[in-house]
Write a protein that holds these residues in place. Structure first.
Motif: not given
Length: 483
Positions: A104-105, A108, A112, A127, A130-131, A134, A136, A424
């Motif tokens: 996941k990190s 991201i 980003a 989960e 959240e994307y 944002a 994405y 998260e």
């Protein structure tokens, strides 16, 4: 005529004749070099053709399936994809770490930085949201429409893939997180089911009683297997115990922050405290394997199959692990929904990032992921069941037919640990709080003290992590399919 005059004239005449002869010779040579139209022979032109193969398309994909069973499962889907799209090269990026705890990190960071892959594994639900929030991900309504997924995927799972009126992911499977795995030989030897009844109807108080009994009768084995190396399996245990102790509504209220988190005496907070107390007591009394800080989820599962632990509460991907490692159902392992009337749902899915480098290849991948063929082949190996209800594989174990039936009959709620319902940031706090509580108890901290500290920290995180605002405007009924 004098001799000298003749000689001079003769020389001049001879010179002129030589010059005329030379010019005539040159003219004849030039004429002989010019091809006449009637006798022209034209050779065919020589053509050099250079064939350049078109550049091979790519599919850049990230996933976290690296353990036994899951690795083989994703390979089966890759094979289906290659058969359908042989000109697309799969650029695979597996990132080890169960439940995507490490990947996941990585994702991201890529998103980003504006360098997304073509697709990546994600849990449907919070989960995924959240994307989406944002910005994405791109909507994939056309994929759902072409595959007709809205007709073959249950409404609860559809809601976990759809936000702001658009679909953003294609689910490949359905897992159940609330399963009690046990060693049949140990259970038969100790008469566990005869003495305590079917595990499908056990309460968490009965679970604690059974664990203590096993510890007394067989001190050489761990009553309950646990893996805390990656922390999330500890929270997985908490999630299952909370659903068991409080039921679907308490579970959903807690993981969405829809309760009075400022009051430790709130009924939801009190149920959380009860679960914390049971877990801390298990740690205090040595009911877990002592090496749990060193183990990953699959290593803990192996303890049960090898007779080193009696029970393990974890998701049904454990079945895939057992099958891949040739452990025999009924001899090395058996399973029971815990409890049977609740189905804690999670689903692995794939999506299309905005500005994906190869969007057409990504769409081709999503078409395969949502197909009957891929869903059958993947889930037979993975230990899960298809997200599509019109796919009915012949399972090699008796556990999954029961799961497939319960998916249609039991009350459904999303898994918090596996991205289904909770934000998260809150889950990261919860992983750390629960693991720290078990560590504190194991080094001598009294159970009551460790539990009170953990509860205070959890209630604070509900407020500070943004959990409450994350699902603003949603009611708890959105997350529960009551049956």
């Amino acid at each position: 005529m004098p001799y000298s005059a003749l000689t001079k004239s003769t020389a001049i005449i001879i010179t002129l004749l030589v010059i005329i002869g030379i010019l005539a010779g040159i003219a004849w040579w030039g004429w002989s070099r010019t091809p006449g139209p009637a006798t022209t022979t034209t050779a065919p032109p020589t053509t050099t053709t250079t064939t350049t193969a078109p550049p091979q398309a790519e599919l850049v994909i990230y996933h976290w399936w690296t353990a036994g069973g899951e690795r083989e499962a994703i390979n089966a889907v890759f094979q289906v994809f290659k058969q359908n799209y042989p000109n697309i090269q799969i650029v695979e990026n597996p990132v080890a770490g169960g439940a995507g705890s490490v990947m996941k990190s990585v994702i991201i960071g890529l998103l980003a930085a504006g360098t997304p892959p073509d697709t990546f594994q994600v849990h449907a639900g919070a989960e995924l949201k959240e994307y989406v929030d944002a910005g994405y991900l791109a909507p994939i309504d056309d994929i759902w429409s072409e595959l007709g997924l809205d007709k073959v995927i249950p409404s609860t799972l559809q809601a976990m893939c759809k936000f702001n009126g658009h679909y953003y992911a294609v689910p490949i499977n359905v897992h159940r997180s609330n399963v009690l795995w046990y060693n049949p030989k140990i259970f038969n030897e100790l008469g566990i089911i005869d003495k305590f009844g079917d595990p499908r109807s056990w309460s968490i108080d009965t679970l604690l009683e059974v664990a203590r009994y096993i510890k007394q009768q067989r001190p050489d084995i761990a009553p309950i297997a646990l893996a805390s190396r990656n922390k999330w399996p500890v929270t997985h245990l908490f999630e299952v115990l909370l659903a068991n102790a409080g039921g679907p509504e308490t579970y959903v209220k807690f993981f969405t922050g829809k309760f009075n988190y400022n009051d430790p005496n709130d009924p939801v907070a009190q149920t959380v405290k009860k679960v914390l107390t049971v877990m801390a007591t298990m740690a205090k009394e040595g009911l877990f394997n002592s090496n749990h800080p060193e183990l990953t989820w699959d290593q803990a599962a192996a303890l049960v199959a090898e007779g080193k632990a009696a029970m393990y509460i974890h998701g049904d991907w454990v079945a895939g692990y057992y099958i891949a490692n040739n452990y025999k159902y009924g001899e090395d392992w058996a399973a029971a929904p815990f409890p049977k009337n609740i189905f804690i749902l999670l689903s692995d899915s794939f999506e299309l990032p905005e500005n994906a480098p190869h969007p057409e290849a990504a769409k081709d991948w999503l078409m395969v992921v949502g197909s009957k063929e891929a869903q059958e082949k993947f889930n037979l190996i993975k230990g899960s069941i298809p997200a599509r209800t019109d796919v009915s594989p012949e399972y090699p174990d008796p556990y999954r037919p029961e799961t497939a039936e319960d998916f249609q009959k039991s009350t459904l709620i999303p898994s918090a640990v596996h991205g289904g319902i909770a934000k998260e940031a809150f889950m990261t706090d919860l992983h750390n709080i629960l693991t720290s509580m078990l560590t504190a108890v194991s080094v001598g901290t009294p159970v009551d003290s460790a539990v009170n500290t953990a509860l205070t920290q959890i209630l604070q995180s509900v407020e500070t992590s943004g959990l409450v605002s994350f699902w603003e405007g949603y009611t708890i009924d959105h997350f529960i399919t009551k049956r």
